[in-house]
Design an enzyme around this catalytic site. Structure first.
Site, PDB file in Angstrom:
ATOM      1  N   VAL A   1       4.404 -18.128  25.371  1.00  0.00           N
ATOM      2  CA  VAL A   1       3.873 -16.988  26.142  1.00  0.00           C
ATOM      3  C   VAL A   1       2.345 -17.061  26.079  1.00  0.00           C
ATOM      4  O   VAL A   1       1.788 -17.103  24.984  1.00  0.00           O
ATOM      5  CB  VAL A   1       4.309 -15.631  25.526  1.00  0.00           C
ATOM      6  CG1 VAL A   1       3.776 -14.470  26.352  1.00  0.00           C
ATOM      7  CG2 VAL A   1       5.820 -15.540  25.378  1.00  0.00           C
ATOM      8  N   HIS A   2       1.689 -17.114  27.215  1.00  0.00           N
ATOM      9  CA  HIS A   2       0.228 -17.072  27.165  1.00  0.00           C
ATOM     10  C   HIS A   2      -0.416 -16.458  28.403  1.00  0.00           C
ATOM     11  O   HIS A   2      -1.622 -16.262  28.447  1.00  0.00           O
ATOM     12  CB  HIS A   2      -0.356 -18.480  26.973  1.00  0.00           C
ATOM     13  CG  HIS A   2      -0.235 -19.344  28.187  1.00  0.00           C
ATOM     14  ND1 HIS A   2       0.891 -20.031  28.501  1.00  0.00           N
ATOM     15  CD2 HIS A   2      -1.118 -19.604  29.185  1.00  0.00           C
ATOM     16  CE1 HIS A   2       0.711 -20.706  29.623  1.00  0.00           C
ATOM     17  NE2 HIS A   2      -0.502 -20.458  30.073  1.00  0.00           N
ATOM     18  N   ARG A   3       0.375 -16.167  29.426  1.00  0.00           N
ATOM     19  CA  ARG A   3      -0.208 -15.748  30.686  1.00  0.00           C
ATOM     20  C   ARG A   3      -0.955 -14.418  30.556  1.00  0.00           C
ATOM     21  O   ARG A   3      -0.557 -13.549  29.767  1.00  0.00           O
ATOM     22  CB  ARG A   3       0.901 -15.627  31.721  1.00  0.00           C
ATOM     23  CG  ARG A   3       0.470 -16.096  33.077  1.00  0.00           C
ATOM     24  CD  ARG A   3       1.528 -16.879  33.761  1.00  0.00           C
ATOM     25  NE  ARG A   3       1.480 -18.263  33.356  1.00  0.00           N
ATOM     26  CZ  ARG A   3       0.671 -19.179  33.870  1.00  0.00           C
ATOM     27  NH1 ARG A   3      -0.192 -18.874  34.810  1.00  0.00           N
ATOM     28  NH2 ARG A   3       0.702 -20.420  33.452  1.00  0.00           N
TER      29      ARG A   3
END
Ligand code: UD1
Ligand code: UDP
Length: 355
Positions: free
Chosen positions: A202-204
């Protein structure tokens, strides 16, 4: 032929090495690193692992707001492009480094080539969508990875210079798949067994800046029936600390530092399913016959959704929990092959030679 390649963020190192290898066998390549990613595990590690040459220029731009980061890159790129006088500037994907390279080149003599042209998620509130649209509209050569990307470009009136060459990330996977299985010891290191864990990334921006989305995602992951291993982008770690959630999440999920490409491919190969908001990971899961649960409301990789190998769940807690526990009844033999034959890099270099 002289090509100046601009990279800056993790996925661009993975995409770029495929073309670099082919290009350097007969042509001159000048490599420019914008410095958008600078941590060893997001940058340096990939250069060593993928045998990418040391960049000829590192612009050292670092982390800033979108406008400031893009502006600094834009200003810093002008000098190497003018000094090197390349025939072509090559840019990849949809990051701020991509659009800066595009805008810097558009007003200078070299032709601009965009690898991964024509991708659209249909939502201009996503920074990457803006980067894609702007880059495509100022490019001279547009290397589309799929037939649907060509159609997207046509819908926007772009028909000249468009080449459907396949996906360079598929080339990368063809190179990495067996190597990863032979060389990576990551499963033993993390105490994991093939088919017995879920891989998460998860990084958005949408999933990290909005604390309630991130909270929902990590809470749902913590309820996964199988253990979850989560190589976490520094942005996500920082945000979990800000939210005071890091300790609790680390108790429930195996949070680890970002891993190298071969280790990541090995983790993905052995995963029972993957949960991600990454663009590239959705495709890599598809290449490796791993069902993908995507933490976004839209995707630019629509082919993976249309055939059932990818489901979009956004940051909806119950949809994530359901997607983590339901069986995926999928037949790899019936999977379509929209991403080419693994020779996208060769085809790109041939087009550049003829252009
Ligand atoms: C960028 C891209 C995204 C891509 C991702 C790949 C844009 C707009 N976004 O997102 O499309 O999916 O790269 O991973 O270009 N940070 C570090 N160390 C680093 C780099 C960043 O700690 O080496 C932290 C900083 O706090 C920084 C934050 O991560 O502010 C975000 O970095 P940035 O490069 O702006 O965006 P990414 O989320 O990495
Ligand atoms: N990746 C990696 N290590 C990790 C996470 C991802 O090597 O810990 C690789 C992954 O295999 C893919 C690329 O990084 O090739 C995807 O990058 P990312 O998810 O950061 O960006 P996006 O594709 O969303 O732009």
């Amino acid at each position: 032929m002289k090509v100046l390649t601009v990279v800056g963020a993790r996925p661009q190192f993975v995409k770029g090495f495929t073309v670099s290898r082919v290009l350097r066998s007969t042509h001159e390549e000048v490599l420019v690193h914008t410095g958008q990613h600078y941590d060893e595990e997001l940058s340096g590690h990939f250069f060593a692992e993928l045998d990418l040459p040391t960049p000829d220029y590192n612009l050292g731009v670092g982390s800033h707001s979108h406008a400031e980061q893009t502006a600094r890159m834009l200003a810093a790129l002008e000098e190497p492009i003018a000094a090197e006088e390349p025939d072509v500037v090559l840019t990849y994907g949809d990051t701020n480094s991509t659009v800066a390279a595009a805008m810097a080149t558009a007003k200078l003599p070299p032709r601009l080539a965009h690898v991964e042209a024509g991708l659209r998620a249909g939502d201009r509130s996503i920074p990457e969508e803006v980067n894609r649209i702007v880059t495509d509209h100022v490019s001279d050569l547009l290397f589309a990875p799929t037939a649907s990307a060509v159609r997207n470009l046509r819908r926007e009136g772009i028909t000249t210079g468009v080449h459907d060459v396949g996906d360079v990330m598929y080339d990368a996977m063809c190179w990495a798949r067996e190597r990863a299985t032979d060389r990576s010891g990551i499963l033993d290191e993390l105490g994991l067994e093939d088919g017995q864990y879920v891989l998460a990334t998860v990084h958005r921006q949408r999933n990290t800046e909005d604390g309630s989305r991130l909270e929902t995602i990590v809470s749902a992951l913590a309820e996964s029936p199988l253990p979850v291993v989560f190589p976490a982008h520094p942005r996500t770690v920082e945000r979990l600390h800000e939210l005071g959630r890091f300790g609790k999440v680390a108790d429930a999920i195996s949070l680890v530092d970002p891993v190298g490409y071969l280790d990541f491919v090995r983790l993905l190969t052995g995963a029972e399913r993957v949960v991600t908001d990454s663009g590239g990971v959705q495709k890599e899961a598809f290449f490796l016959d791993v069902p993908c649960v995507t933490l976004r409301e839209e995707t630019e990789w629509t082919e993976t959704v249309d055939c059932g190998w990818n489901v979009l769940v956004g940051a909806d807690g119950s949809a994530i929990r359901e997607a983590l526990s339901r069986p995926f009844d999928l037949d790899p033999d019936r999977k379509p092959t929209p991403f080419g034959d693994g020779d996208a890099a060769d085809r790109i270099v041939r087009v550049l030679e003829d252009a």
